[in-house]
Design a protein around this motif. Structure first.
Motif, PDB file in Angstrom:
ATOM      1  N   ASP A 179       0.827  -1.205   0.000  1.00 26.51           N
ATOM      2  CA  ASP A 179       0.000   0.000   0.000  1.00 26.51           C
ATOM      3  C   ASP A 179       0.866   1.262   0.000  1.00 26.51           C
ATOM      4  OD1 ASP A 179      -2.237  -1.614   0.065  1.00 26.51           O
ATOM      5  OD2 ASP A 179      -2.379  -1.575   2.266  1.00 26.51           O
ATOM      6  N   ILE A 180       1.945   1.208   0.764  1.00 31.78           N
ATOM      7  CA  ILE A 180       2.858   2.365   0.809  1.00 31.78           C
ATOM      8  C   ILE A 180       3.496   2.572  -0.563  1.00 31.78           C
ATOM      9  CG2 ILE A 180       4.985   3.277   1.827  1.00 31.78           C
ATOM     10  CD1 ILE A 180       4.263   1.755   4.403  1.00 31.78           C
ATOM     11  N   ALA A 181       3.981   1.480  -1.154  1.00 33.29           N
ATOM     12  CA  ALA A 181       4.620   1.561  -2.475  1.00 33.29           C
ATOM     13  C   ALA A 181       3.629   2.048  -3.528  1.00 33.29           C
ATOM     14  CB  ALA A 181       5.196   0.202  -2.856  1.00 33.29           C
ATOM     15  N   GLN A 182       2.390   1.594  -3.429  1.00 34.57           N
ATOM     16  CA  GLN A 182       1.367   2.006  -4.390  1.00 34.57           C
ATOM     17  C   GLN A 182       1.087   3.499  -4.288  1.00 34.57           C
ATOM     18  OE1 GLN A 182       0.061  -0.255  -6.674  1.00 34.57           O
ATOM     19  NE2 GLN A 182      -0.725   1.597  -7.658  1.00 34.57           N
ATOM     20  N   LYS A 183       1.029   4.007  -3.067  1.00 34.66           N
ATOM     21  CA  LYS A 183       0.783   5.442  -2.887  1.00 34.66           C
ATOM     22  C   LYS A 183       1.943   6.268  -3.447  1.00 34.66           C
ATOM     23  CE  LYS A 183      -0.713   8.905   0.447  1.00 34.66           C
ATOM     24  NZ  LYS A 183      -1.171   9.189   1.823  1.00 34.66           N
ATOM     25  N   ILE A 184       3.147   5.767  -3.256  1.00 31.92           N
ATOM     26  CA  ILE A 184       4.331   6.451  -3.802  1.00 31.92           C
ATOM     27  C   ILE A 184       4.270   6.448  -5.325  1.00 31.92           C
ATOM     28  CG2 ILE A 184       6.840   6.253  -4.079  1.00 31.92           C
ATOM     29  CD1 ILE A 184       6.892   5.206  -1.155  1.00 31.92           C
ATOM     30  N   LYS A 185       3.872   5.317  -5.899  1.00 31.35           N
ATOM     31  CA  LYS A 185       3.799   5.182  -7.357  1.00 31.35           C
ATOM     32  C   LYS A 185       2.753   6.126  -7.946  1.00 31.35           C
ATOM     33  CE  LYS A 185       2.944   1.743 -10.975  1.00 31.35           C
ATOM     34  NZ  LYS A 185       2.566   0.340 -11.263  1.00 31.35           N
ATOM     35  N   ASN A 186       1.668   6.362  -7.206  1.00 28.47           N
ATOM     36  CA  ASN A 186       0.577   7.205  -7.704  1.00 28.47           C
ATOM     37  C   ASN A 186       0.861   8.697  -7.605  1.00 28.47           C
ATOM     38  OD1 ASN A 186      -0.886   4.913  -8.306  1.00 28.47           O
ATOM     39  ND2 ASN A 186      -1.984   4.908  -6.342  1.00 28.47           N
ATOM     40  N   LEU A 187       1.965   9.054  -6.916  1.00 26.87           N
ATOM     41  CA  LEU A 187       2.323  10.474  -6.834  1.00 26.87           C
ATOM     42  C   LEU A 187       2.812  10.972  -8.187  1.00 26.87           C
ATOM     43  CD1 LEU A 187       4.238  10.630  -3.411  1.00 26.87           C
ATOM     44  CD2 LEU A 187       1.953  11.503  -3.888  1.00 26.87           C
ATOM     45  N   ASP A 188       2.952  12.273  -8.294  1.00 29.16           N
ATOM     46  CA  ASP A 188       3.466  12.898  -9.521  1.00 29.16           C
ATOM     47  C   ASP A 188       4.803  12.265  -9.891  1.00 29.16           C
ATOM     48  OD1 ASP A 188       4.328  14.482 -11.559  1.00 29.16           O
ATOM     49  OD2 ASP A 188       4.076  16.381 -10.503  1.00 29.16           O
ATOM     50  N   CYS A 189       4.921  11.775 -11.111  1.00 30.61           N
ATOM     51  CA  CYS A 189       6.130  11.062 -11.534  1.00 30.61           C
ATOM     52  C   CYS A 189       7.370  11.951 -11.551  1.00 30.61           C
ATOM     53  CB  CYS A 189       5.914  10.427 -12.906  1.00 30.61           C
ATOM     54  SG  CYS A 189       5.605  11.642 -14.221  1.00 30.61           S
ATOM     55  N   GLU A 190       7.181  13.270 -11.515  1.00 30.38           N
ATOM     56  CA  GLU A 190       8.317  14.186 -11.537  1.00 30.38           C
ATOM     57  C   GLU A 190       9.007  14.267 -10.182  1.00 30.38           C
ATOM     58  OE1 GLU A 190       9.522  15.620 -14.239  1.00 30.38           O
ATOM     59  OE2 GLU A 190       7.950  14.617 -15.398  1.00 30.38           O
ATOM     60  N   ILE A 191       8.345  13.811  -9.122  1.00 27.89           N
ATOM     61  CA  ILE A 191       8.928  13.871  -7.782  1.00 27.89           C
ATOM     62  C   ILE A 191       9.991  12.784  -7.642  1.00 27.89           C
ATOM     63  CG2 ILE A 191       8.465  13.692  -5.306  1.00 27.89           C
ATOM     64  CD1 ILE A 191       5.654  14.637  -5.807  1.00 27.89           C
ATOM     65  N   PRO A 192      11.215  13.112  -7.224  1.00 23.27           N
ATOM     66  CA  PRO A 192      12.229  12.071  -7.007  1.00 23.27           C
ATOM     67  C   PRO A 192      11.728  11.067  -5.964  1.00 23.27           C
ATOM     68  CG  PRO A 192      13.206  14.275  -6.912  1.00 23.27           C
ATOM     69  CD  PRO A 192      11.730  14.466  -6.949  1.00 23.27           C
ATOM     70  N   LEU A 193      12.217   9.851  -6.066  1.00 22.72           N
ATOM     71  CA  LEU A 193      11.741   8.800  -5.175  1.00 22.72           C
ATOM     72  C   LEU A 193      11.992   9.142  -3.709  1.00 22.72           C
ATOM     73  CD1 LEU A 193      10.536   6.047  -4.644  1.00 22.72           C
ATOM     74  CD2 LEU A 193      12.776   5.012  -5.113  1.00 22.72           C
ATOM     75  N   ASN A 194      13.160   9.733  -3.395  1.00 19.26           N
ATOM     76  CA  ASN A 194      13.447  10.033  -1.984  1.00 19.26           C
ATOM     77  C   ASN A 194      12.477  11.075  -1.430  1.00 19.26           C
ATOM     78  OD1 ASN A 194      14.997  12.874  -1.759  1.00 19.26           O
ATOM     79  ND2 ASN A 194      15.671  11.851  -3.630  1.00 19.26           N
ATOM     80  N   LYS A 195      12.062  12.035  -2.263  1.00 17.47           N
ATOM     81  CA  LYS A 195      11.077  13.041  -1.829  1.00 17.47           C
ATOM     82  C   LYS A 195       9.701  12.395  -1.642  1.00 17.47           C
ATOM     83  CE  LYS A 195      13.864  16.663  -2.276  1.00 17.47           C
ATOM     84  NZ  LYS A 195      14.310  17.441  -1.101  1.00 17.47           N
ATOM     85  N   ALA A 196       9.375  11.447  -2.519  1.00 17.30           N
ATOM     86  CA  ALA A 196       8.092  10.746  -2.411  1.00 17.30           C
ATOM     87  C   ALA A 196       8.039   9.921  -1.134  1.00 17.30           C
ATOM     88  CB  ALA A 196       7.886   9.866  -3.637  1.00 17.30           C
ATOM     89  N   LEU A 197       9.115   9.221  -0.818  1.00 11.50           N
ATOM     90  CA  LEU A 197       9.178   8.437   0.415  1.00 11.50           C
ATOM     91  C   LEU A 197       9.007   9.335   1.639  1.00 11.50           C
ATOM     92  CD1 LEU A 197      12.198   6.188  -0.596  1.00 11.50           C
ATOM     93  CD2 LEU A 197       9.968   5.292   0.093  1.00 11.50           C
ATOM     94  N   LEU A 198       9.668  10.474   1.617  1.00  9.73           N
ATOM     95  CA  LEU A 198       9.584  11.420   2.733  1.00  9.73           C
ATOM     96  C   LEU A 198       8.165  11.962   2.887  1.00  9.73           C
ATOM     97  CD1 LEU A 198      11.522  12.754   4.820  1.00  9.73           C
ATOM     98  CD2 LEU A 198      11.746  14.671   3.230  1.00  9.73           C
ATOM     99  N   LYS A 199       7.477  12.112   1.772  1.00 11.48           N
ATOM    100  CA  LYS A 199       6.119  12.662   1.775  1.00 11.48           C
ATOM    101  C   LYS A 199       5.075  11.642   2.222  1.00 11.48           C
ATOM    102  CE  LYS A 199       3.132  15.455  -1.217  1.00 11.48           C
ATOM    103  NZ  LYS A 199       2.972  16.064  -2.546  1.00 11.48           N
ATOM    104  N   VAL A 200       5.361  10.351   2.047  1.00 10.66           N
ATOM    105  CA  VAL A 200       4.356   9.304   2.301  1.00 10.66           C
ATOM    106  C   VAL A 200       4.536   8.623   3.652  1.00 10.66           C
ATOM    107  CG1 VAL A 200       3.537   7.044   1.526  1.00 10.66           C
ATOM    108  CG2 VAL A 200       3.912   8.877  -0.136  1.00 10.66           C
ATOM    109  N   ILE A 201       5.782   8.317   4.057  1.00 12.01           N
ATOM    110  CA  ILE A 201       6.020   7.489   5.242  1.00 12.01           C
ATOM    111  C   ILE A 201       6.265   8.364   6.465  1.00 12.01           C
ATOM    112  CG2 ILE A 201       7.423   5.648   6.245  1.00 12.01           C
ATOM    113  CD1 ILE A 201       8.191   4.808   3.427  1.00 12.01           C
TER     114      ILE A 201
END
Length: 576
Positions: A179-201
């Protein structure tokens, strides 16, 4: 910040193992934003540091105790009254939030057993330490927050304690990795992965997010799809396992120059060969060493602000005075022209009419015999004009002598004040600052407080031992430098000082032996470190026997002259 909710979870686990059931023997408040609880545990005494400093908020067991003020603050007195002698019964954390609750079983004034909770909120500049009673009502806090500071959440005595507003993030303890990975995947693709992780977890720091990105992508720049998505789920599952079971280990990341730059509960690989990663012996040990030097300097900076301001203002005042005197001295250099004008007027009195505004006379001091126009005061006679030029000449001549003396005195005073400012900047304890204040009182730069007759006992000089057994002494301030060089040291001891740089006097005690090159080199490194050039890479250090060092009569503290010296170029070091 590296001290995230998951790191705090490991700290909490460490405190639970060591301190549950411990009694509070003493409470200290070394400064406005830090508290230290001295605990008697089953395994001996422990010191628990709670810090709400904006640049280093944390909770950990500490080894060094910061110097305490002579008079404890009111908040510290309140804690001693309410919690002194109490027993630590629980350490709590909500999910992976950066808030830790310490429950103490205490006895109130009526003899009843009550629970007092100390809440530590680790939130950067908004960090706080709050004392709450058994009904959840705030007794007091380290930092009170009223309506003028925040309209969202008040922190004041006699109101109900409320947790900080939760962030819209997923709790890794309860959420599934998919579920966490899915939410990260659904974020704006322009966001770097480390920023997405910080925003979700919830409860992860930037360094942890960058580490996961480094392991998942391995340099790839595409979206998290297919194999990369599976790898992301795997990494999140590993992180979840570490969080639930507190399986993390303390790691510190060091820069090339040896200074710590980051820390984490995971082994860090993202820096490759550009940084050094070392495992610490414990989470508290990691935090204690990581913040030790920076915090001690910050504490001393705050405590020395008044002295620094006084000395800086004095330096500016003396520098302005010298500059003005030098400008006046430059004008005095034209005094010969005044004498020449007087001589030429005296020789041409018969040609000058009374009331004339100027006189054109032949300058017989000039090889070409050029005509010189001399300005006159028409209100006085030609003779009086000539006498005035002679008086101005004599005045300029006397002024040059006095100004040279004053400028030299000013430079000596400026040198002394700059040396005191250097010792203030290098002071490590409040006692050292107190002795500098005494020195400035004796020299007339500070007023002596009323009723202050008793002087504090002088601190001993810093003492080191070279690798081959020679004792090395380093002065802490100007007065101690004088005592060390002129009274403690013998004539055959070695004296060292940075060349043309403010610093401490350093002595190698010979004790009847020939001083080795190793001891000389190590003492030079110490002299360089205890100087204004502490952060330089190569520092010149003069050395000579103490017999060749002397102090001029009437000179300022710490000022000496020396001969028969040689120079070493070394890198500053404080550990030998």
């Amino acid at each position: 910040m590296a001290l995230d909710g998951i790191f705090l979870r490991h700290i909490k686990n460490e405190i639970e193992k060591e301190a549950i059931g411990a009694r509070v023997s003493q409470i200290y408040q070394p400064n406005r934003e830090e508290l230290i609880f001295a605990l008697r545990t089953f395994n001996g005494s422990k010191k628990l540091l709670l810090s709400a400093r904006a640049n280093s908020p944390r909770i950990n067991f500490c080894v060094k105790t910061p110097e305490n003020p002579a008079q404890p603050p009111m908040f510290c007195m309140l804690l001693r009254k309410r919690i002194g002698g109490g027993k630590l019964t629980a350490v709590r954390q909500t999910d992976c939030d950066r808030v830790i609750f310490f429950d103490f079983e205490c006895v109130n004034e009526l003899g009843d057993t009550v629970t007092i909770t100390v809440v530590c909120e680790i939130m950067g500049m908004y960090s706080n330490i709050i004392v709450v009673d058994s009904n959840g009502v705030i007794i007091d806090s380290l930092k009170r927050v009223d309506l003028t500071m925040s309209s969202q959440r008040l922190v004041l005595p006699n109101i109900k304690y409320e947790l900080p507003k939760p962030q819209d993030k997923m709790n890794i303890l309860e959420s599934e990795a998919f579920d966490i990975a899915q939410k990260i995947k659904n974020l704006d693709c322009e966001i770097p992965l480390n920023k997405a992780l910080l925003k979700v977890i919830q409860g992860v720091s930037p360094i942890v997010c960058r580490e996961i990105e480094y392991k998942v992508l391995e340099g790839a720049t595409s979206r998290v799809d297919g194999v990369l998505f599976d790898k992301l789920i795997s990494e999140i599952e590993q992180l979840k396992d570490i969080v639930i079971n507190c399986k993390g280990e303390p790691y510190v990341v060091y820069r090339d120059d040896g200074k710590p730059m980051d820390f984490s509960f995971l082994p860090i690989a993202q820096y490759a060969g550009f940084a050094r990663v070392e495992k610490a012996d414990g989470f508290s040990i990691l935090l204690d060493s990581y913040y030790d030097v920076r915090d001690s300097r910050e504490r001393m900076r705050v405590k020395s602000q008044s002295l620094t301001k006084l000395l800086s203002n004095t330096v500016e005042r003396i520098a302005r005075k010298i500059s003005k005197q030098q400008a006046e001295l430059a004008q005095c250099k034209n005094r010969e022209l005044l004498r020449i004008c007087g001589d030429l007027l005296q020789a041409n009195l018969y040609r000058i009419e009374r009331g004339a505004e100027f006189a054109d006379v032949e300058n017989y001091y000039d090889e070409q015999g050029a005509i010189l126009r001399i300005k006159l005061n028409p209100a006085i006679s030609p003779v009086a004009n000539a006498q005035k030029y002679y008086k101005d000449y004599q005045k300029a001549k006397n002024a040059e002598i006095i100004l040279n003396e004053q400028i030299e005195k000013g430079k000596i005073e400026l040198e002394y004040i700059e040396s005191v400012l250097d010792t203030v900047n290098r002071s490590q304890t409040e006692k050292e600052l107190a002795q500098i204040r005494e020195e400035l009182m004796e020299q007339g730069y500070l007023r002596v407080p009323k009723g202050k007759n008793k002087k504090q006992a002088a601190l001993p000089p810093l003492e080191f031992v070279s690798s081959d057994g020679f004792r090395i002494l380093v002065g802490r301030n100007n007065k101690q430098n004088d005592k060390l060089t002129l009274k403690i040291a013998s004539k055959n001891d070695m004296w060292l000082h940075t060349k043309d740089i403010h610093g401490s006097h350093t002595i190698i005690l010979s004790e009847g032996k020939e001083i080795s090159d190793v001891a000389l080199y190590e003492a030079a490194c110490l002299a360089a470190y205890h100087s204004k050039a502490q952060n330089s890479s190569q520092v010149p250090v003069d050395y000579t026997l103490v017999r060749y060092v002397s102090k001029p009569n009437g000179s300022k503290p710490g000022m000496v002259i020396y001969v028969n010296n040689k120079t070493l170029f070394v890198k500053p070091k404080n550990e030998i």
